[in-house]
Design a protein around this motif. Sequence first.
Motif, mmCIF file in Angstrom:
data_model
loop_
_atom_site.group_PDB
_atom_site.id
_atom_site.type_symbol
_atom_site.label_atom_id
_atom_site.label_comp_id
_atom_site.label_asym_id
_atom_site.label_seq_id
_atom_site.Cartn_x
_atom_site.Cartn_y
_atom_site.Cartn_z
ATOM 1 N N VAL A 322 0.916 -1.260 -0.051
ATOM 2 C CA VAL A 322 0.085 0.023 0.061
ATOM 3 C C VAL A 322 0.818 1.311 0.066
ATOM 4 N N GLY A 323 1.820 1.355 0.962
ATOM 5 C CA GLY A 323 2.621 2.343 1.083
ATOM 6 C C GLY A 323 3.570 2.672 -0.178
ATOM 7 N N LEU A 324 4.183 1.629 -1.053
ATOM 8 C CA LEU A 324 4.887 2.030 -2.288
ATOM 9 C C LEU A 324 4.011 2.187 -3.380
ATOM 10 N N ILE A 325 2.700 1.741 -3.442
ATOM 11 C CA ILE A 325 2.124 1.916 -4.374
ATOM 12 C C ILE A 325 1.502 3.571 -4.417
ATOM 13 N N ALA A 326 1.427 3.920 -3.220
ATOM 14 C CA ALA A 326 0.727 5.383 -2.697
ATOM 15 C C ALA A 326 2.033 6.414 -3.059
ATOM 16 N N ILE A 327 3.242 5.976 -2.917
ATOM 17 C CA ILE A 327 4.320 6.665 -3.256
ATOM 18 C C ILE A 327 4.516 6.694 -4.723
ATOM 19 N N ALA A 328 4.415 5.743 -5.418
ATOM 20 C CA ALA A 328 4.697 5.552 -6.794
ATOM 21 C C ALA A 328 3.579 6.400 -7.617
ATOM 22 N N TYR A 329 2.508 6.241 -7.035
ATOM 23 C CA TYR A 329 1.101 6.808 -7.699
ATOM 24 C C TYR A 329 1.455 8.511 -7.473
ATOM 25 N N ARG A 330 1.703 8.967 -6.637
ATOM 26 C CA ARG A 330 1.931 10.310 -6.098
ATOM 27 C C ARG A 330 3.384 11.061 -6.676
ATOM 28 N N SER A 331 4.365 10.044 -7.090
ATOM 29 C CA SER A 331 5.865 10.498 -7.382
ATOM 30 C C SER A 331 5.707 11.621 -8.632
ATOM 31 N N PRO A 332 4.896 11.698 -9.413
ATOM 32 C CA PRO A 332 4.915 12.886 -10.494
ATOM 33 C C PRO A 332 4.788 13.913 -9.667
ATOM 34 N N GLN A 333 4.088 14.012 -8.643
ATOM 35 C CA GLN A 333 3.862 15.209 -7.899
ATOM 36 C C GLN A 333 4.875 15.837 -6.975
ATOM 37 N N LEU A 334 5.894 14.606 -6.846
ATOM 38 C CA LEU A 334 6.725 15.139 -5.797
ATOM 39 C C LEU A 334 8.057 15.351 -6.100
ATOM 40 N N VAL A 335 8.214 16.343 -7.192
ATOM 41 C CA VAL A 335 9.185 16.913 -7.931
ATOM 42 C C VAL A 335 10.206 17.542 -6.777
ATOM 43 N N SER A 336 11.464 17.460 -7.141
ATOM 44 C CA SER A 336 12.118 18.366 -6.153
ATOM 45 C C SER A 336 12.261 19.893 -6.703
ATOM 46 N N GLU A 337 12.222 20.619 -5.776
ATOM 47 C CA GLU A 337 11.949 22.276 -6.157
ATOM 48 C C GLU A 337 13.458 22.821 -6.308
ATOM 49 N N GLY A 338 14.663 22.170 -5.722
ATOM 50 C CA GLY A 338 15.806 22.646 -5.905
ATOM 51 C C GLY A 338 16.573 21.426 -6.264
ATOM 52 N N ARG A 339 17.939 21.857 -6.231
ATOM 53 C CA ARG A 339 19.029 20.918 -6.810
ATOM 54 C C ARG A 339 20.299 21.216 -5.791
ATOM 55 N N MET A 340 21.203 20.045 -5.722
ATOM 56 C CA MET A 340 22.612 20.257 -5.136
ATOM 57 C C MET A 340 23.344 20.954 -5.743
ATOM 58 N N HIS A 341 24.119 21.846 -5.194
ATOM 59 C CA HIS A 341 25.081 22.518 -5.928
ATOM 60 C C HIS A 341 26.279 21.951 -5.498
ATOM 61 N N SER A 342 26.726 21.704 -4.352
ATOM 62 C CA SER A 342 28.081 21.527 -4.010
ATOM 63 C C SER A 342 28.006 20.683 -2.685
ATOM 64 N N PHE A 343 29.204 19.589 -2.745
ATOM 65 C CA PHE A 343 29.611 18.654 -1.558
ATOM 66 C C PHE A 343 29.104 19.751 -0.186
ATOM 67 N N LEU A 344 30.094 20.677 -0.363
ATOM 68 C CA LEU A 344 30.048 21.356 0.818
ATOM 69 C C LEU A 344 28.907 22.401 1.112
ATOM 70 N N SER A 345 27.909 21.957 1.310
ATOM 71 C CA SER A 345 26.570 22.574 1.459
ATOM 72 C C SER A 345 25.886 21.828 2.471
ATOM 73 N N ARG A 346 25.031 22.439 3.105
ATOM 74 C CA ARG A 346 24.046 21.940 4.192
ATOM 75 C C ARG A 346 23.049 20.769 3.557
ATOM 76 N N GLU A 347 22.667 21.167 2.142
ATOM 77 C CA GLU A 347 21.793 20.139 1.389
ATOM 78 C C GLU A 347 22.710 18.611 1.360
ATOM 79 N N ALA A 348 23.794 18.720 1.066
ATOM 80 C CA ALA A 348 24.723 17.351 0.680
ATOM 81 C C ALA A 348 25.070 16.920 1.967
ATOM 82 N N THR A 349 25.432 17.731 2.973
ATOM 83 C CA THR A 349 25.797 17.009 4.476
ATOM 84 C C THR A 349 24.620 16.283 5.050
ATOM 85 N N PHE A 350 23.501 17.058 4.834
ATOM 86 C CA PHE A 350 22.387 16.150 5.381
ATOM 87 C C PHE A 350 22.121 15.164 4.503
#
Lengths: 663, 145
Positions: A322-350
């Motif tokens: 149930v969980g995986l189907i729900a995630i797969a079903y909604r994945s088109p709407q779960l697009v990332s709004e940002g992107r990684m820029h560098s290893f030395l960033s908070r995003e990357a270390t998180f």
Amino acid sequence: MVDFGQYCLLAAFLLSAYGLLAGIVGVVKSNPAWIRSAENSVVAHFGMTLAAIIALWQLIFTDQFQVAFVASVSSTTIPFFYKVTALWGGQSGSLLFWTGILSALSMVAVLQNRRRNRTIMPYAGLMLTGTLAFFTLLVKFRANPFTLRPDFPAEGIGLNPLLQNYWMAIHPPILYIGLISVTLPFAFAMGALLSGKLDTSWIPTTRRWSLFSFSFLALGFTLGGVWAYEELGWGGYWAWDPVENASFMPWLALTAFLHSVMITEKKGMLKTWNFLLVLAAFELTIFGTFITRSGVVQSVHAFAQSSIGPYFVGFLLLSSLVGLIAIAYRSPQLVSEGRMHSFLSREATFLLNNWLFLAICFAVFWGTVFPIVSEWVTGEKITVSAPFFNKVTWPLGLGLLALTGVCPLIAWRKASARNFQRNFLWPLAGGFLFGLAALALGVRDTIPLLFFLAAGFVAATIVFEFYKGARARQTIRPTGFVTAVADLTAMNKRRYGGFIIHAGVVLAFIGIVGSSFYQTEEAFTLQAGQTQTVGRYSLTYHRMEEKRDAEKIAFFAWLDAYRDGELLGRFYPQLHRHFKQDQVVSEVAVRSSWTDDLYIVLSSWDEQGNVSFRVFINPLVNWIWVGIAIMVLGGFFVMLPNRKPHTLARARKKESEMAEAAA
Amino acid sequence: MPQPKFLIAGVLIIGAISYLMFSGINSSMVYYHTVTELLDQAEGLKGRGVRLSGHVDVGSIDRNDKENRLRFLVVEQATGKTVPVNYSGIIPDTFKDAAEVVVEGKYDLQKGEFQAHVLLAKCPSKYEREEYEGGYEGKVAAPAT
């Protein structure tokens, strides 16, 4: 009482089944009346489960040994306190108790959120009633605590003596709360997915319940560790036993989620990832319950082999699907709004932090299921033992500890040299100082040194953060430094509460490293008046004594312990012989201090007056308990709502008025 | 699609973790065996870690705390075959005649003795004496395997 209990269970089962069906009808027809009815069934379910629990307690208190469960966990001679805890001393009773906790938490969640999260609630409710229906089904039809025996024995077997310990009384309920409450984040995450309300509105509730589980799980497995340490007499607190792992794995997944969700809130990234983590945490909980209760893995403290295993596998597969189907079903709407820029960033270390949490989780999982998998694949049953877990978790744990210092301070997007200099120069210096101090104290091994270095670094980042924040606050509102720190923390509970949790983590790491690498163990035999030296301690044995009660004979050894020649006091390591179970249980004597624990086990004695002891010196164990206590308190603190500055000022004004009035 | 440098980093990290796990497993692998299997394959198990399970043969416990040594026989109940075990270390509270035990260590073919460094005795109850459907025996029964 037995019939009453049975009817309550039946009613509870029917209510949960009805709640599930009514919820489905309500969602399909989008009919609020059905949904409301489904939500009410959760409340009624709690009433019925509570009644069943009280009925079972009543049967235990009145020694109704014709009930099989009562006969197996209670007796006429055990103290009343252990009759209360006997409720969770065996499979079916503990499963009923477990269902009761789930029911109570579900009720709270439903009542709290029926207005607040109107859109996702019907779907979240489905998950809750579905899980409730599953567990109630098990309790009613597969592991029923009200099952009668053909006869009526005059006496029960009594609670296992190893479980007759203060910690064992509170450890299971806490751990159960931690484990079963993972259902709530799961329900809310699924609610968001199924209802399609995928903005950040599902996050606060999910995050709060995740913190709740995080805190209770940590408290639960730590109390288990305290119990093992005090009761089992092997000088340790954690053995990578499957049952321990079962509570550790969901905690790791949840902790990863609590970190990654910050990136989602701030940057709109890692959306799908969050849902996967919550789903994983829930499935790991069910999996852990399954391995603990089905007897599929060899564990020192698993429940009896039982027939409920297949049901858990079924529920595990169904809910994952149930969980995986729900995630797969909604994945088109779960697009990332940002992107990684560098290893030395908070995003990357998180992200790296998340990977490390999951890597540890996966390693623990793999080590736990290895015997099952190897038997499947090769036909040979092969297990991996503690060295495997240690080997894998030391480096990963070190990485995590270091990131605990880096993540909160590194800049978003891309860290500049200036960011590094400003945020990390002093903490790094602090880390080196701490490392040097450890070196001076005689730490020579690489792994502990690296850990102490990292611990010092993280501790320094935390102190530095509070200092900077308080100074900044003082420029806005001139107050004393301590007041500034308190205001700061109260106004930004998430950030500074997080630092409090991290401070606990640092202490716990120091304790774990110290006690794992620098334990001393010595076994020796003494006669009256003889003395043995172990490290800084020396022990003089005086005599044996015995005390008898209805349950057991207790044999005491009288020992005087000295540290550096100074008398610490008299200690009584004991052996208890429990009559009914024909079992000997050792009660260790522990002398705790900040630096180390003196841990004395009475092994045996003979007629010639030779008494054998085993003594451990466990450094820094207290740091673990204190560290985790701080972590848990921090977790609860973060759950509190933030106070706004003006209410804070108002509160302060009121306080000073009251102080004046009092004066 | 993530940039190549992040992909490469990801692969490196997964590689490092896999290596850690793989080497960890290789160095701490222990084979489960019954007494019969151990005796039959003794030659092939030379130098390998073995986890042996069975019951403590009643009356075989020779415990000497003064020398920190414990000897006993592990018996396979189905066949009655036994293996002598030599162990020094912490003896769990649950260890006693007829208890279900697990020992980990190596089999010494020359001495015909199992050198154990881990000794686990299953709580005779596993919390509950036995599954209650099985009935009340009124005595401590060794749990069925």
